[in-house]
Motif scaffolding. Structure first.
Motif, mmCIF file in Angstrom:
data_model
loop_
_atom_site.group_PDB
_atom_site.id
_atom_site.type_symbol
_atom_site.label_atom_id
_atom_site.label_comp_id
_atom_site.label_asym_id
_atom_site.label_seq_id
_atom_site.Cartn_x
_atom_site.Cartn_y
_atom_site.Cartn_z
ATOM 1 N N TYR A 1 -72.419 -11.108 43.277
ATOM 2 C CA TYR A 1 -72.545 -9.686 43.579
ATOM 3 C C TYR A 1 -72.795 -9.504 45.062
ATOM 4 O O TYR A 1 -73.340 -10.384 45.734
ATOM 5 C CB TYR A 1 -73.656 -9.011 42.761
ATOM 6 C CG TYR A 1 -75.046 -9.193 43.316
ATOM 7 C CD1 TYR A 1 -75.628 -8.206 44.101
ATOM 8 C CD2 TYR A 1 -75.776 -10.346 43.068
ATOM 9 C CE1 TYR A 1 -76.902 -8.366 44.630
ATOM 10 C CE2 TYR A 1 -77.046 -10.508 43.586
ATOM 11 C CZ TYR A 1 -77.608 -9.519 44.364
ATOM 12 O OH TYR A 1 -78.863 -9.676 44.890
ATOM 13 N N GLU A 2 -72.370 -8.364 45.556
ATOM 14 C CA GLU A 2 -72.556 -8.039 46.965
ATOM 15 C C GLU A 2 -72.655 -6.525 47.083
ATOM 16 O O GLU A 2 -71.790 -5.804 46.587
ATOM 17 C CB GLU A 2 -71.356 -8.557 47.748
ATOM 18 C CG GLU A 2 -71.428 -8.309 49.222
ATOM 19 C CD GLU A 2 -70.216 -8.909 49.937
ATOM 20 O OE1 GLU A 2 -70.400 -9.282 51.106
ATOM 21 O OE2 GLU A 2 -69.125 -8.988 49.364
ATOM 22 N N ASP B 1 -70.760 -2.876 33.383
ATOM 23 C CA ASP B 1 -69.979 -3.561 34.414
ATOM 24 C C ASP B 1 -69.432 -4.915 33.954
ATOM 25 O O ASP B 1 -68.588 -5.510 34.635
ATOM 26 C CB ASP B 1 -70.804 -3.743 35.687
ATOM 27 C CG ASP B 1 -70.849 -2.487 36.531
ATOM 28 O OD1 ASP B 1 -70.492 -1.402 36.016
ATOM 29 O OD2 ASP B 1 -71.263 -2.576 37.708
ATOM 30 N N ASP C 1 -67.853 -8.125 35.167
ATOM 31 C CA ASP C 1 -68.332 -8.295 36.542
ATOM 32 C C ASP C 1 -69.843 -8.153 36.571
ATOM 33 O O ASP C 1 -70.444 -7.508 35.712
ATOM 34 C CB ASP C 1 -67.706 -7.253 37.473
ATOM 35 C CG ASP C 1 -66.224 -7.491 37.705
ATOM 36 O OD1 ASP C 1 -65.756 -8.634 37.473
ATOM 37 O OD2 ASP C 1 -65.531 -6.551 38.110
ATOM 38 N N GLU C 2 -70.458 -8.745 37.589
ATOM 39 C CA GLU C 2 -71.897 -8.595 37.763
ATOM 40 C C GLU C 2 -72.204 -7.171 38.212
ATOM 41 O O GLU C 2 -71.500 -6.606 39.045
ATOM 42 C CB GLU C 2 -72.435 -9.593 38.792
ATOM 43 C CG GLU C 2 -72.425 -11.023 38.305
ATOM 44 C CD GLU C 2 -73.196 -11.975 39.197
ATOM 45 O OE1 GLU C 2 -73.804 -11.546 40.209
ATOM 46 O OE2 GLU C 2 -73.207 -13.187 38.874
ATOM 47 N N ALA C 3 -73.247 -6.614 37.647
ATOM 48 C CA ALA C 3 -73.760 -5.303 38.061
ATOM 49 C C ALA C 3 -74.876 -5.528 39.069
ATOM 50 O O ALA C 3 -75.507 -6.593 39.080
ATOM 51 C CB ALA C 3 -74.291 -4.548 36.855
ATOM 52 N N CYS C 4 -75.143 -4.525 39.895
ATOM 53 C CA CYS C 4 -76.244 -4.659 40.846
ATOM 54 C C CYS C 4 -76.781 -3.279 41.207
ATOM 55 O O CYS C 4 -76.078 -2.273 41.079
ATOM 56 C CB CYS C 4 -75.806 -5.402 42.107
ATOM 57 S SG CYS C 4 -74.408 -4.678 42.985
ATOM 58 N N HIS D 1 -79.640 -7.456 39.374
ATOM 59 C CA HIS D 1 -78.230 -7.733 39.138
ATOM 60 C C HIS D 1 -78.096 -8.484 37.821
ATOM 61 O O HIS D 1 -79.091 -8.876 37.217
ATOM 62 C CB HIS D 1 -77.576 -8.466 40.316
ATOM 63 C CG HIS D 1 -77.878 -9.914 40.433
ATOM 64 N ND1 HIS D 1 -79.056 -10.388 40.957
ATOM 65 C CD2 HIS D 1 -77.148 -11.010 40.094
ATOM 66 C CE1 HIS D 1 -79.035 -11.712 40.954
ATOM 67 N NE2 HIS D 1 -77.895 -12.127 40.428
ATOM 68 N N ARG E 1 -66.836 -7.227 43.191
ATOM 69 C CA ARG E 1 -66.140 -7.055 41.898
ATOM 70 C C ARG E 1 -65.848 -8.413 41.264
ATOM 71 O O ARG E 1 -64.711 -8.742 40.945
ATOM 72 C CB ARG E 1 -64.863 -6.250 42.089
ATOM 73 C CG ARG E 1 -65.144 -4.811 42.432
ATOM 74 C CD ARG E 1 -63.877 -3.960 42.374
ATOM 75 N NE ARG E 1 -64.193 -2.551 42.530
ATOM 76 C CZ ARG E 1 -64.127 -1.887 43.668
ATOM 77 N NH1 ARG E 1 -63.777 -2.513 44.764
ATOM 78 N NH2 ARG E 1 -64.431 -0.602 43.704
ATOM 79 N N SER E 2 -66.911 -9.178 41.087
ATOM 80 C CA SER E 2 -66.788 -10.559 40.638
ATOM 81 C C SER E 2 -67.682 -10.824 39.432
ATOM 82 O O SER E 2 -68.784 -10.294 39.346
ATOM 83 C CB SER E 2 -67.202 -11.483 41.787
ATOM 84 O OG SER E 2 -67.397 -12.800 41.322
ATOM 85 N N ASP F 1 -78.372 -16.236 45.088
ATOM 86 C CA ASP F 1 -79.339 -15.148 44.885
ATOM 87 C C ASP F 1 -80.586 -15.376 45.728
ATOM 88 O O ASP F 1 -81.096 -14.455 46.372
ATOM 89 C CB ASP F 1 -79.756 -15.046 43.410
ATOM 90 C CG ASP F 1 -78.610 -14.726 42.480
ATOM 91 O OD1 ASP F 1 -77.587 -14.188 42.944
ATOM 92 O OD2 ASP F 1 -78.754 -15.018 41.270
ATOM 93 N N ASN G 1 -70.766 -3.192 42.880
ATOM 94 C CA ASN G 1 -70.619 -4.585 43.284
ATOM 95 C C ASN G 1 -69.346 -4.674 44.123
ATOM 96 O O ASN G 1 -68.245 -4.681 43.589
ATOM 97 C CB ASN G 1 -70.537 -5.503 42.060
ATOM 98 C CG ASN G 1 -70.340 -6.962 42.449
ATOM 99 O OD1 ASN G 1 -70.163 -7.294 43.617
ATOM 100 N ND2 ASN G 1 -70.370 -7.831 41.458
#
Length: 143
Positions: A53-54, A19, A22-25, A79, A48-49, A92, A45
């Motif tokens: 992450y969200e 990912d 972008d951050e993975a989660c 994440h 998509r940042s 976080d 995520n």
């Protein structure tokens, strides 16, 4: 201490690399009450940042219903950080709402989405207080 199989460790790291930038989660679920991570569940995520992450709220609701049906709980919430160290940010910490979960952070700052070193760290986050814990990687869980 977090005890995790090499296979799960590798899946989390692979997701973080895939990912990047972008951050993975995601979540690793386990049988309720055991504290044993077993089922790897990569999530999208929704932000998509590369700095945030969200979890998608619909996906998260579906996941919690599925875990409930399977008598599972979130053992690990993970994440990645793509440009900073593997340590929980203020955001976080504010989103950490599973007091029994291990919060795993993987930093891909050095390797990006290629091979190379990552930082893999685990934390407990309860009532805003962060405590780092040892990570033990095993071939399999002893019976």
């Amino acid at each position: 201490m977090l005890t995790i199989t090499q296979a799960l460790y590798d899946e989390i790291v692979a997701h973080a690399r895939a990912d990047h930038p972008d951050e993975a989660c995601g979540v690793v679920a386990g049988p309720a009450g055991t504290g044993r991570p077993e089922r790897f569940i990569p999530m999208l995520n929704a932000a998509r940042s590369p700095t945030f992450y969200e979890f998608d709220s619909t996906d998260l609701l579906k996941l919690y219903r599925e875990m409930d049906d399977r008598d599972e709980e979130p053992v690990i919430v993970y994440h990645s950080h793509t440009a900073t160290e593997a340590y929980p940010s203020r955001t976080d910490i504010s989103y950490a709402n599973e007091p029994d979960a291990h919060y795993v952070l993987v930093s891909t700052a050095e390797c990006g989405n290629g091979e190379g070193p990552v930082s893999f760290r685990s934390f407990r986050i309860v009532d805003g207080e962060v405590t780092e814990e040892e990570v033990r990687v095993v071939t399999s869980y002893a019976a």
